[in-house]
Write a protein that holds these residues in place. Structure first.
Motif, PDB file in Angstrom:
ATOM      1  N   GLU A  36       1.542   5.858  -7.260  1.00 56.87           N
ATOM      2  CA  GLU A  36       0.296   6.111  -7.977  1.00 56.87           C
ATOM      3  C   GLU A  36      -0.404   7.387  -7.513  1.00 56.87           C
ATOM      4  O   GLU A  36      -1.487   7.713  -7.974  1.00 56.87           O
ATOM      5  CB  GLU A  36      -0.637   4.906  -7.799  1.00 56.87           C
ATOM      6  N   HIS A  37       0.234   8.108  -6.580  1.00 56.30           N
ATOM      7  CA  HIS A  37      -0.255   9.418  -6.145  1.00 56.30           C
ATOM      8  C   HIS A  37      -1.692   9.344  -5.636  1.00 56.30           C
ATOM      9  O   HIS A  37      -2.560  10.087  -6.091  1.00 56.30           O
ATOM     10  CB  HIS A  37      -0.162  10.446  -7.285  1.00 56.30           C
ATOM     11  N   ARG A  38      -1.933   8.474  -4.692  1.00 57.73           N
ATOM     12  CA  ARG A  38      -3.287   8.348  -4.172  1.00 57.73           C
ATOM     13  C   ARG A  38      -3.268   7.915  -2.717  1.00 57.73           C
ATOM     14  O   ARG A  38      -2.244   7.452  -2.203  1.00 57.73           O
ATOM     15  CB  ARG A  38      -4.086   7.333  -4.997  1.00 57.73           C
ATOM     16  N   THR A  39      -4.409   8.063  -2.049  1.00 49.99           N
ATOM     17  CA  THR A  39      -4.580   7.585  -0.684  1.00 49.99           C
ATOM     18  C   THR A  39      -5.008   6.124  -0.715  1.00 49.99           C
ATOM     19  O   THR A  39      -5.848   5.725  -1.520  1.00 49.99           O
ATOM     20  CB  THR A  39      -5.653   8.406   0.048  1.00 49.99           C
ATOM     21  N   PRO A  66       0.798  -1.229   0.000  1.00 50.91           N
ATOM     22  CA  PRO A  66       0.000   0.000   0.000  1.00 50.91           C
ATOM     23  C   PRO A  66       0.825   1.271   0.000  1.00 50.91           C
ATOM     24  O   PRO A  66       0.456   2.248  -0.658  1.00 50.91           O
ATOM     25  CB  PRO A  66      -0.824  -0.129   1.289  1.00 50.91           C
ATOM     26  N   CYS A  67       1.937   1.289   0.720  1.00 54.43           N
ATOM     27  CA  CYS A  67       2.771   2.493   0.752  1.00 54.43           C
ATOM     28  C   CYS A  67       3.430   2.731  -0.602  1.00 54.43           C
ATOM     29  O   CYS A  67       3.558   3.872  -1.052  1.00 54.43           O
ATOM     30  CB  CYS A  67       3.837   2.384   1.844  1.00 54.43           C
ATOM     31  N   VAL A  68       3.850   1.644  -1.253  1.00 55.42           N
ATOM     32  CA  VAL A  68       4.438   1.755  -2.588  1.00 55.42           C
ATOM     33  C   VAL A  68       3.410   2.322  -3.561  1.00 55.42           C
ATOM     34  O   VAL A  68       3.718   3.196  -4.381  1.00 55.42           O
ATOM     35  CB  VAL A  68       4.934   0.379  -3.075  1.00 55.42           C
ATOM     36  N   SER A  69       2.171   1.843  -3.464  1.00 57.16           N
ATOM     37  CA  SER A  69       1.113   2.350  -4.346  1.00 57.16           C
ATOM     38  C   SER A  69       0.817   3.817  -4.069  1.00 57.16           C
ATOM     39  O   SER A  69       0.610   4.608  -4.997  1.00 57.16           O
ATOM     40  CB  SER A  69      -0.159   1.516  -4.172  1.00 57.16           C
ATOM     41  N   ALA A  70       0.785   4.208  -2.791  1.00 56.45           N
ATOM     42  CA  ALA A  70       0.543   5.610  -2.454  1.00 56.45           C
ATOM     43  C   ALA A  70       1.631   6.496  -3.030  1.00 56.45           C
ATOM     44  O   ALA A  70       1.365   7.597  -3.531  1.00 56.45           O
ATOM     45  CB  ALA A  70       0.467   5.783  -0.937  1.00 56.45           C
ATOM     46  N   LEU A  71       2.878   6.021  -2.977  1.00 56.53           N
ATOM     47  CA  LEU A  71       4.003   6.799  -3.483  1.00 56.53           C
ATOM     48  C   LEU A  71       4.014   6.863  -5.007  1.00 56.53           C
ATOM     49  O   LEU A  71       4.205   7.929  -5.588  1.00 56.53           O
ATOM     50  CB  LEU A  71       5.317   6.186  -2.990  1.00 56.53           C
ATOM     51  N   ALA A 117      -0.841  -8.756   8.702  1.00 55.48           N
ATOM     52  CA  ALA A 117      -1.890  -9.239   9.603  1.00 55.48           C
ATOM     53  C   ALA A 117      -1.308 -10.135  10.682  1.00 55.48           C
ATOM     54  O   ALA A 117      -1.702 -10.063  11.854  1.00 55.48           O
ATOM     55  CB  ALA A 117      -2.957  -9.983   8.800  1.00 55.48           C
ATOM     56  N   ALA A 118      -0.345 -10.974  10.300  1.00 57.76           N
ATOM     57  CA  ALA A 118       0.298 -11.856  11.270  1.00 57.76           C
ATOM     58  C   ALA A 118       1.100 -11.074  12.307  1.00 57.76           C
ATOM     59  O   ALA A 118       1.302 -11.550  13.432  1.00 57.76           O
ATOM     60  CB  ALA A 118       1.206 -12.846  10.547  1.00 57.76           C
ATOM     61  N   ARG A 119       1.531  -9.863  11.947  1.00 56.74           N
ATOM     62  CA  ARG A 119       2.306  -9.029  12.871  1.00 56.74           C
ATOM     63  C   ARG A 119       1.414  -8.114  13.702  1.00 56.74           C
ATOM     64  O   ARG A 119       1.898  -7.256  14.433  1.00 56.74           O
ATOM     65  CB  ARG A 119       3.322  -8.186  12.088  1.00 56.74           C
ATOM     66  N   GLY A 120       0.100  -8.270  13.583  1.00 54.59           N
ATOM     67  CA  GLY A 120      -0.822  -7.532  14.432  1.00 54.59           C
ATOM     68  C   GLY A 120      -1.391  -6.261  13.830  1.00 54.59           C
ATOM     69  O   GLY A 120      -1.989  -5.449  14.540  1.00 54.59           O
ATOM     70  N   ILE A 121      -1.217  -6.070  12.521  1.00 58.33           N
ATOM     71  CA  ILE A 121      -1.785  -4.901  11.849  1.00 58.33           C
ATOM     72  C   ILE A 121      -3.192  -5.247  11.378  1.00 58.33           C
ATOM     73  O   ILE A 121      -3.380  -6.159  10.574  1.00 58.33           O
ATOM     74  CB  ILE A 121      -0.924  -4.460  10.647  1.00 58.33           C
ATOM     75  N   GLY A 122      -4.181  -4.506  11.860  1.00 54.06           N
ATOM     76  CA  GLY A 122      -5.560  -4.768  11.473  1.00 54.06           C
ATOM     77  C   GLY A 122      -6.055  -3.886  10.352  1.00 54.06           C
ATOM     78  O   GLY A 122      -6.923  -4.288   9.566  1.00 54.06           O
ATOM     79  N   SER A 123      -5.519  -2.658  10.249  1.00 54.85           N
ATOM     80  CA  SER A 123      -5.967  -1.719   9.222  1.00 54.85           C
ATOM     81  C   SER A 123      -4.866  -0.717   8.930  1.00 54.85           C
ATOM     82  O   SER A 123      -3.906  -0.585   9.706  1.00 54.85           O
ATOM     83  CB  SER A 123      -7.254  -1.005   9.666  1.00 54.85           C
ATOM     84  N   LEU A 124      -5.024   0.010   7.820  1.00 54.19           N
ATOM     85  CA  LEU A 124      -3.953   0.918   7.372  1.00 54.19           C
ATOM     86  C   LEU A 124      -4.525   2.078   6.582  1.00 54.19           C
ATOM     87  O   LEU A 124      -5.518   1.933   5.862  1.00 54.19           O
ATOM     88  CB  LEU A 124      -2.955   0.141   6.511  1.00 54.19           C
ATOM     89  N   LEU A 125      -3.875   3.219   6.736  1.00 53.55           N
ATOM     90  CA  LEU A 125      -4.113   4.382   5.881  1.00 53.55           C
ATOM     91  C   LEU A 125      -2.758   4.888   5.397  1.00 53.55           C
ATOM     92  O   LEU A 125      -1.826   5.035   6.191  1.00 53.55           O
ATOM     93  CB  LEU A 125      -4.810   5.512   6.651  1.00 53.55           C
ATOM     94  N   SER A 126      -2.657   5.154   4.107  1.00 58.61           N
ATOM     95  CA  SER A 126      -1.414   5.683   3.553  1.00 58.61           C
ATOM     96  C   SER A 126      -1.734   6.887   2.678  1.00 58.61           C
ATOM     97  O   SER A 126      -2.499   6.783   1.722  1.00 58.61           O
ATOM     98  CB  SER A 126      -0.690   4.612   2.733  1.00 58.61           C
ATOM     99  N   PHE A 127      -1.159   8.035   3.047  1.00 59.05           N
ATOM    100  CA  PHE A 127      -1.413   9.296   2.334  1.00 59.05           C
ATOM    101  C   PHE A 127      -0.138   9.731   1.619  1.00 59.05           C
ATOM    102  O   PHE A 127       0.934   9.820   2.231  1.00 59.05           O
ATOM    103  CB  PHE A 127      -1.818  10.399   3.312  1.00 59.05           C
ATOM    104  N   GLN A 128      -0.271  10.042   0.351  1.00 58.40           N
ATOM    105  CA  GLN A 128       0.880  10.580  -0.358  1.00 58.40           C
ATOM    106  C   GLN A 128       1.148  12.002   0.110  1.00 58.40           C
ATOM    107  O   GLN A 128       0.220  12.795   0.323  1.00 58.40           O
ATOM    108  CB  GLN A 128       0.654  10.583  -1.864  1.00 58.40           C
TER     109      GLN A 128
END
Length: 232
Positions: free
Chosen positions: A88-91, A81-86, A111-122
């Motif tokens: 593709e210029h999108r949230t 997701p962070c690569v896509s935000a960077l 998910a296995a490391r305990g991340i349930g959700s994410l937001l990535s802003f360019q």
């Protein structure tokens, strides 16, 4: 922090913007952005800023080592997701990491490391891509419309602050370079009995022939002069 009114939100963001502008360098500015995101974006538990260097995603000022691990994972996979935000210029919003199918290898590990959700802003100003602000929640569905609204506003403030920090840093570097060249030119004028124009021309010719940047040559001349004084 949740349930802020628009007036309260404007005040908080204004205070944060002032704090970011008060920082003396880009690294301090980045720390303020990450700390502010965790404090005011509903649902944010961890945060960090990602920068792309070549083909790699590099974590800056992460709030937790887990953030570094996730950026390194995206670098090794060349997806996420962070690569896509960077790129593709999108949230990017992942509501439930365990059900995310766009980046299956990344989402499974996250998910296995305990991340349930994410937001990535360019983070960007006009066409200049500065990086991505990444926010992580420990449970699915913790980021709502308010999280998106506050996060996007914060990302806009952060982008302007980063541009300002970069511009100020460039100005300081340019000022330092100008001062060094002027000082070295003065040393040559005195030592070689040259005029202002002759001294500068000599520095330029030496820089070109030795393939050394003019400012580096100037600093070398200053260091040599200081060394001679110390030996005297």
């Amino acid at each position: 922090m949740t349930g802020l009114s628009r007036v309260d939100l404007a005040q908080v963001l204004g205070d944060l913007a002032v704090e970011m502008q008060d920082q003396t360098d880009a690294e301090s500015t980045l720390h303020s952005i990450v700390d502010g995101a965790i404090a005011i974006v509903p649902g944010a538990q961890w945060a960090g800023i990602s920068l792309i260097e070549g083909r790699r995603v590099k974590a800056r000022v992460p709030s937790d080592p887990l953030v570094v691990e996730l950026d390194e994972l995206q670098s090794s996979l060349d997806e996420g997701p962070c690569v896509s935000a960077l790129r593709e210029h999108r949230t990017v919003h992942i509501e439930d990491m365990a059900l995310e199918s766009r980046w299956p290898r990344f989402s499974k590990t996250a998910a296995a490391r305990g991340i349930g959700s994410l937001l990535s802003f360019q983070l960007f100003v006009h066409s200049e891509n500065l990086g991505a602000l990444n926010l992580y929640g420990s449970q699915p569905g913790v980021f709502d419309e308010e999280s998106l609204f506050v996060g996007e506003l914060l990302a806009q403030h952060a982008s302007v602050a980063l541009i300002g920090a970069a511009a100020e840093s460039q100005f300081r570097d340019a000022l330092s370079s100008r001062d060094a060249i002027g000082q070295a030119k003065g040393l040559l004028m005195h030592r070689e009995n040259l005029t202002d124009v002759e001294a500068f021309a000599l520095m330029v010719q030496t820089s070109q022939r030795s393939n050394i940047k003019l400012v580096e040559l100037a600093r070398w001349l200053i260091d040599q002069h200081a060394a001679r004084l110390n030996r005297a």
